[in-house]
Design a protein around this motif. Structure first.
Motif, PDB file in Angstrom:
ATOM      1  N   ILE A  23      39.564  30.417  40.160  1.00  0.00           N
ATOM      2  CA  ILE A  23      40.325  29.195  40.365  1.00  0.00           C
ATOM      3  C   ILE A  23      40.522  28.997  41.864  1.00  0.00           C
ATOM      4  O   ILE A  23      40.734  29.952  42.600  1.00  0.00           O
ATOM      5  CB  ILE A  23      41.672  29.264  39.602  1.00  0.00           C
ATOM      6  CG1 ILE A  23      42.398  27.943  39.671  1.00  0.00           C
ATOM      7  CG2 ILE A  23      42.522  30.416  40.070  1.00  0.00           C
ATOM      8  CD1 ILE A  23      43.586  27.856  38.724  1.00  0.00           C
ATOM      9  N   ARG A  24      40.382  27.742  42.319  1.00  0.00           N
ATOM     10  CA  ARG A  24      40.583  27.442  43.737  1.00  0.00           C
ATOM     11  C   ARG A  24      41.104  26.019  43.857  1.00  0.00           C
ATOM     12  O   ARG A  24      40.953  25.201  42.948  1.00  0.00           O
ATOM     13  CB  ARG A  24      39.307  27.626  44.547  1.00  0.00           C
ATOM     14  CG  ARG A  24      38.180  26.693  44.181  1.00  0.00           C
ATOM     15  CD  ARG A  24      36.902  27.070  44.949  1.00  0.00           C
ATOM     16  NE  ARG A  24      35.750  26.422  44.367  1.00  0.00           N
ATOM     17  CZ  ARG A  24      35.303  25.238  44.724  1.00  0.00           C
ATOM     18  NH1 ARG A  24      35.898  24.555  45.676  1.00  0.00           N
ATOM     19  NH2 ARG A  24      34.238  24.714  44.142  1.00  0.00           N
ATOM     20  N   LYS A  25      41.723  25.782  44.999  1.00  0.00           N
ATOM     21  CA  LYS A  25      42.267  24.463  45.258  1.00  0.00           C
ATOM     22  C   LYS A  25      41.402  23.778  46.304  1.00  0.00           C
ATOM     23  O   LYS A  25      41.017  24.379  47.299  1.00  0.00           O
ATOM     24  CB  LYS A  25      43.708  24.576  45.750  1.00  0.00           C
ATOM     25  CG  LYS A  25      44.485  23.323  45.616  1.00  0.00           C
ATOM     26  CD  LYS A  25      45.961  23.573  45.735  1.00  0.00           C
ATOM     27  CE  LYS A  25      46.673  22.283  45.373  1.00  0.00           C
ATOM     28  NZ  LYS A  25      48.103  22.410  45.475  1.00  0.00           N
ATOM     29  N   LEU A  32      42.349  21.049  41.489  1.00  0.00           N
ATOM     30  CA  LEU A  32      42.341  22.442  41.082  1.00  0.00           C
ATOM     31  C   LEU A  32      41.026  22.662  40.350  1.00  0.00           C
ATOM     32  O   LEU A  32      40.737  22.002  39.351  1.00  0.00           O
ATOM     33  CB  LEU A  32      43.530  22.725  40.165  1.00  0.00           C
ATOM     34  CG  LEU A  32      43.831  24.157  39.854  1.00  0.00           C
ATOM     35  CD1 LEU A  32      44.132  24.944  41.132  1.00  0.00           C
ATOM     36  CD2 LEU A  32      45.024  24.234  38.922  1.00  0.00           C
ATOM     37  N   ILE A  59      38.420  25.102  38.329  1.00  0.00           N
ATOM     38  CA  ILE A  59      38.310  26.317  37.511  1.00  0.00           C
ATOM     39  C   ILE A  59      36.831  26.513  37.190  1.00  0.00           C
ATOM     40  O   ILE A  59      36.176  25.609  36.675  1.00  0.00           O
ATOM     41  CB  ILE A  59      39.128  26.186  36.209  1.00  0.00           C
ATOM     42  CG1 ILE A  59      40.589  25.893  36.533  1.00  0.00           C
ATOM     43  CG2 ILE A  59      38.991  27.439  35.363  1.00  0.00           C
ATOM     44  CD1 ILE A  59      41.424  25.551  35.319  1.00  0.00           C
ATOM     45  N   GLU A  60      36.313  27.695  37.507  1.00  0.00           N
ATOM     46  CA  GLU A  60      34.892  27.995  37.289  1.00  0.00           C
ATOM     47  C   GLU A  60      34.753  29.293  36.510  1.00  0.00           C
ATOM     48  O   GLU A  60      35.600  30.183  36.630  1.00  0.00           O
ATOM     49  CB  GLU A  60      34.172  28.151  38.629  1.00  0.00           C
ATOM     50  CG  GLU A  60      34.223  26.920  39.495  1.00  0.00           C
ATOM     51  CD  GLU A  60      33.595  27.153  40.864  1.00  0.00           C
ATOM     52  OE1 GLU A  60      32.827  26.292  41.290  1.00  0.00           O
ATOM     53  OE2 GLU A  60      33.881  28.191  41.487  1.00  0.00           O
TER      54      GLU A  60
END
Length: 79
Positions: free
Chosen positions: A30-32, A37, A39-40
């Motif tokens: 997860i990254r911003k 946001l 999600i991978e």
């Protein structure tokens, strides 16, 4: 695009992901990115990464014993 519900899980905020967007496995990345946001899926480890994660063998370490108790390798192998 679909709407997803937000809820609290103890002290964390969670997202209920609709079935058609379901991930396999037990974790994701997860990254911003600005206000987004992202999600991978967690990438599957490759053999090189797995081998790099092993601690180097100490020169004093012995080879594991075979089932019959003899030490491996038994003899040099000419390839």
């Amino acid at each position: 695009m679909r709407e997803a519900k937000l809820f609290r899980n103890n002290r964390s905020q969670a997202v209920r992901i609709p079935a058609e967007f379901e991930f396999s496995g037990s974790s994701v990345l997860i990254r911003k990115d600005g206000t987004r946001l992202i999600i991978e899926p967690q990438p599957k480890p490759n053999l090189t990464d797995l081998l790099k994660s092993f601690a180097p063998l100490d020169a004093e370490d012995e080879f594991p014993e075979d089932i019959d108790g003899t030490l491996l390798p038994l003899a040099p192998i000419d390839l």
